[in-house]
Write an enzyme that holds these catalytic residues in place. Structure first.
Site, PDB file in Angstrom:
ATOM      1  N   ASN A 170       0.841  -1.198   0.000  1.00 23.02           N
ATOM      2  CA  ASN A 170       0.000   0.000   0.000  1.00 23.02           C
ATOM      3  C   ASN A 170       0.870   1.239   0.000  1.00 23.02           C
ATOM      4  OD1 ASN A 170      -2.874   0.979   0.240  1.00 23.02           O
ATOM      5  ND2 ASN A 170      -1.825   2.223   1.775  1.00 23.02           N
ATOM      6  N   TYR A 174       0.239  10.305   3.908  1.00 25.72           N
ATOM      7  CA  TYR A 174      -0.142  10.598   5.297  1.00 25.72           C
ATOM      8  C   TYR A 174       0.906  11.529   5.879  1.00 25.72           C
ATOM      9  CZ  TYR A 174      -2.042   5.862   4.331  1.00 25.72           C
ATOM     10  OH  TYR A 174      -2.618   4.753   3.765  1.00 25.72           O
ATOM     11  N   TRP A 188      -1.859   8.224   9.716  1.00 26.56           N
ATOM     12  CA  TRP A 188      -2.839   7.517   8.881  1.00 26.56           C
ATOM     13  C   TRP A 188      -4.133   7.484   9.638  1.00 26.56           C
ATOM     14  CZ3 TRP A 188       1.469   3.538   8.263  1.00 26.56           C
ATOM     15  CH2 TRP A 188       1.763   2.918   9.478  1.00 26.56           C
ATOM     16  N   ASP A 280      -5.324  22.078   8.882  1.00 26.49           N
ATOM     17  CA  ASP A 280      -5.616  21.031   7.909  1.00 26.49           C
ATOM     18  C   ASP A 280      -6.395  21.519   6.692  1.00 26.49           C
ATOM     19  OD1 ASP A 280      -5.559  18.298   7.116  1.00 26.49           O
ATOM     20  OD2 ASP A 280      -5.590  17.774   9.238  1.00 26.49           O
TER      21      ASP A 280
HETATM   22  C1  LIG Z   1      -1.704  16.676   0.565  1.00 25.93           C
HETATM   23  C2  LIG Z   1      -2.449  15.534   1.160  1.00 25.93           C
HETATM   24  C3  LIG Z   1      -2.288  15.212   2.491  1.00 25.93           C
HETATM   25  C4  LIG Z   1      -2.963  14.150   3.064  1.00 25.93           C
HETATM   26  N1  LIG Z   1      -2.765  13.861   4.378  1.00 25.93           N
HETATM   27  C5  LIG Z   1      -3.365  12.786   4.922  1.00 25.93           C
HETATM   28  C6  LIG Z   1      -3.113  12.425   6.262  1.00 25.93           C
HETATM   29  O1  LIG Z   1      -2.334  13.064   6.966  1.00 25.93           O
HETATM   30  N2  LIG Z   1      -3.712  11.313   6.755  1.00 25.93           N
HETATM   31  C7  LIG Z   1      -4.564  10.546   6.003  1.00 25.93           C
HETATM   32  O2  LIG Z   1      -5.060   9.545   6.480  1.00 25.93           O
HETATM   33  N3  LIG Z   1      -4.854  10.894   4.721  1.00 25.93           N
HETATM   34  C8  LIG Z   1      -4.270  11.992   4.165  1.00 25.93           C
HETATM   35  N4  LIG Z   1      -4.531  12.326   2.875  1.00 25.93           N
HETATM   36  C9  LIG Z   1      -5.501  11.541   2.091  1.00 25.93           C
HETATM   37  C10 LIG Z   1      -4.937  10.202   1.682  1.00 25.93           C
HETATM   38  O3  LIG Z   1      -3.700  10.342   1.059  1.00 25.93           O
HETATM   39  C11 LIG Z   1      -5.883   9.463   0.768  1.00 25.93           C
HETATM   40  O4  LIG Z   1      -7.087   9.225   1.474  1.00 25.93           O
HETATM   41  C12 LIG Z   1      -5.351   8.146   0.231  1.00 25.93           C
HETATM   42  O5  LIG Z   1      -6.382   7.467  -0.430  1.00 25.93           O
HETATM   43  C13 LIG Z   1      -4.808   7.283   1.338  1.00 25.93           C
HETATM   44  O6  LIG Z   1      -4.258   6.092   0.797  1.00 25.93           O
HETATM   45  P1  LIG Z   1      -4.934   4.708   1.155  1.00 25.93           P
HETATM   46  O7  LIG Z   1      -6.296   4.740   0.459  1.00 25.93           O
HETATM   47  O8  LIG Z   1      -4.016   3.706   0.557  1.00 25.93           O
HETATM   48  O9  LIG Z   1      -5.051   4.646   2.628  1.00 25.93           O
HETATM   49  C14 LIG Z   1      -3.848  13.396   2.279  1.00 25.93           C
HETATM   50  C15 LIG Z   1      -4.030  13.718   0.933  1.00 25.93           C
HETATM   51  C16 LIG Z   1      -3.344  14.769   0.372  1.00 25.93           C
HETATM   52  C17 LIG Z   1      -3.547  15.079  -1.076  1.00 25.93           C
HETATM   53 MN   LIG Z   2      -4.463   2.039  -0.686  1.00 28.39          MN
END
Ligand SMILES: Cc1cc2nc3c(=O)[nH]c(=O)nc-3n(C[C@H](O)[C@H](O)[C@H](O)COP(=O)(O)O)c2cc1C
Ligand SMILES: [Mn+2]
Length: 483
Positions: A170, A174, A188, A280
């Site tokens: 994955n 985060y 996360w 945020d």
């Molecule tokens: C700039 C940016 C910062 C982000 N920060 C976070 C974060 O701190 N924690 C989080 O859970 N998702 C964050 N996200 C959203 C996740 O990257 C997004 O939900 C992604 O799908 C997570 O990957 P996963 O689906 O494999 O868990 C962020 C997205 C962006 C574009």
């Molecule tokens: Mn994923």
């Protein structure tokens, strides 16, 4: 079709296209760079390469994703819909008929085969290797973005983990609050895949973080794919070129070989601390909460590594176009499950999870409600707080028109559905965290089939008169561009 293979090619492309401004002046990653960037982002300005961030030898790249044009450049496409269509054409592959279709089908199959990451023996991301006590996150120009932030935060990481049960990879974006030279928090959230990998172990979970990637791979880290689907495969597919991986030095993971900087390490069950506050993308500070501590066992990088950053805050900010890319790229996949969806829009001001406007081909009573429930059941879209459903001919991206339909077509006593369900981790409005109310607004036409009186006809000028007026426009002597 192959686009920039690493951050450097991307910076060169941005520069050639007049989309990058170098900033030779010293600027402080503590708040100052945020204020500069915020002004440039809000003015639709260029990517910024801060060549001399205060107290660091590494340049800082920001606002690489800040406009639609740069986002399209990143994907090598004219529009983001074109990127979505590339995904859709593979998702909707049918057995080919005839030679031309067979050849096209083979090209598509090849694009899928090319999307698998490939392992290489060495990569520039390991030109410099710092292990153990040598690791020093203080070398990086990590930004403290907003005055109320608990400290500096790494904001544009690709966080790589493997599910301890089945070994699937994955990659998630985060944020990581820097605690000291060798530790950060790992933010996360409760609904995210990295967190699930963490909860699936009862001991250590190895983690690798890649910083400074080609723009498509960086984007892919933010893409809401189903858990078992590797974000690096999506990156390879969208790039038209597989992502090259090298083995980490101190953990059993692979990282993009072309990365600028890599942090290797682990998180450990029960080893958590209080992360935040952090200004945020909701426009508010997210409050302090427990998150796991990430222990960095190695820091590897290019000799003259460039550090990538992004500032989120009150929308619109730079992340708006990362979100819009997801909106466009995932439309075909959403249509696979809910084919009556014509289009959808996630308003930037709604911070993406607060509101979805969706247009549908309505065929039966309750169809709008069916689609609301579908959205509330689909991946991370399930966290949506408000769903507005309109008819197929309504332009979901035209908020003025959507407002017109919502006010004109809705009987609030009949067409508003209030329900409950999971909400975004960062949503501060619900009484309890993670769970609360949801609203669905059915702004489609109704009719006797749904127990209402006849629906009136919409006003539209007839085609022959429109054509006549267009043809005769110059005859009227009206000086305007209304023709
Ligand atoms: C700039 C940016 C910062 C982000 N920060 C976070 C974060 O701190 N924690 C989080 O859970 N998702 C964050 N996200 C959203 C996740 O990257 C997004 O939900 C992604 O799908 C997570 O990957 P996963 O689906 O494999 O868990 C962020 C997205 C962006 C574009
Ligand atoms: Mn994923």
């Amino acid at each position: 079709m192959a686009g920039p293979k690493d951050l450097r090619e991307w910076i060169a492309l941005l520069e050639r296209e007049g989309e990058l401004q170098r900033v030779p002046a010293k600027a402080d990653p503590h708040l100052e760079i945020t204020e500069i960037t915020d002004r440039v982002v809000k003015a639709g300005g260029p990517a910024l390469l801060f060549e001399h961030p205060k107290s660091s030898d590494h340049p800082l790249l920001i606002n690489q994703f800040g406009t639609e044009r740069r986002m399209c450049l990143a994907f090598g496409a004219r529009t983001l819909d074109e990127v979505g269509e590339r995904v859709g054409s593979v998702l909707e592959m049918q057995p080919p008929q005839g030679l031309v279709e067979k050849v096209k089908g083979l090209a598509k199959l090849k694009s899928i085969a090319d999307s698998l990451p490939k392992t290489v023996r060495s990569g520039p991301c390991q030109e410099v290797v710092l292990e153990g006590e040598e690791v020093d996150l203080g070398r990086l120009p990590v930004q403290t973005c907003w005055p109320g932030d608990a400290g500096p935060f790494i904001t544009l990481p690709a966080v790589i983990t493997k599910d301890p049960r089945d070994g699937t990879r994955n990659v998630g974006m985060y944020r990581m609050q820097v605690i000291d030279a060798r530790q950060t928090y790992m933010h996360w959230q409760i609904h995210k895949d990295g967190r699930m990998d963490y909860l699936a172990t009862d001991g250590r979970l190895e983690v690798a973080v890649a910083l400074g990637l080609d723009p498509v791979t960086a984007y892919a880290a933010s893409a809401p794919l189903p858990k078992h689907v590797d974000e690096l495969m999506l990156a390879g597919f969208l790039r038209g070129d597989p992502v090259e991986l090298v083995a980490c030095k101190t953990v059993g993971l692979e990282v993009p070989a072309q990365a600028e900087i890599v942090l290797e390490g682990y998180v450990q069950q029960g080893d958590e601390g209080i992360e935040g506050p952090f200004g945020d993308h909701t426009g508010y500070y997210s409050p302090p909460e427990p998150f796991p501590v990430f222990h960095v066992t190695a820091m590897t990088m290019r000799r003259d590594a460039i550090y990538p950053s992004i500032v989120v805050g009150k929308p619109p900010a730079e992340d708006a176009w990362l979100g819009k890319a997801t909106e466009r790229i995932f439309l075909p996949a959403i249509r696979m499950s809910v084919p009556e969806i014509v289009d959808y829009d996630l308003p930037v001001a709604g911070a993406f999870h607060n509101c979805v406007i969706v247009s549908i081909r309505k065929r039966f009573p309750g169809h709008a409600q069916k689609v609301m429930h579908a959205i509330w059941g689909l991946g991370l879209l399930s966290l949506t707080k408000a769903v507005v459903v309109v008819d197929e001919h309504v332009d979901v991206h035209d908020y003025e028109e959507v407002f017109f339909r919502v006010t004109a077509n809705v009987d609030p006593g009949r067409d508003v559905l209030l329900t409950e369900g999971p909400l975004d981790h960062l949503d501060h409005a619900p009484t309890r965290q993670f769970y609360g109310g949801k609203i669905g607004i059915d702004a489609t036409h109704k009719g006797p089939a749904e127990g209402t009186r006849e629906w009136p006809e919409e006003i539209v000028m007839s085609d022959d008169v429109r054509e006549l007026v267009t043809r005769r426009w110059s005859d009227y002597g009206i000086r305007s561009d209304q023709s």
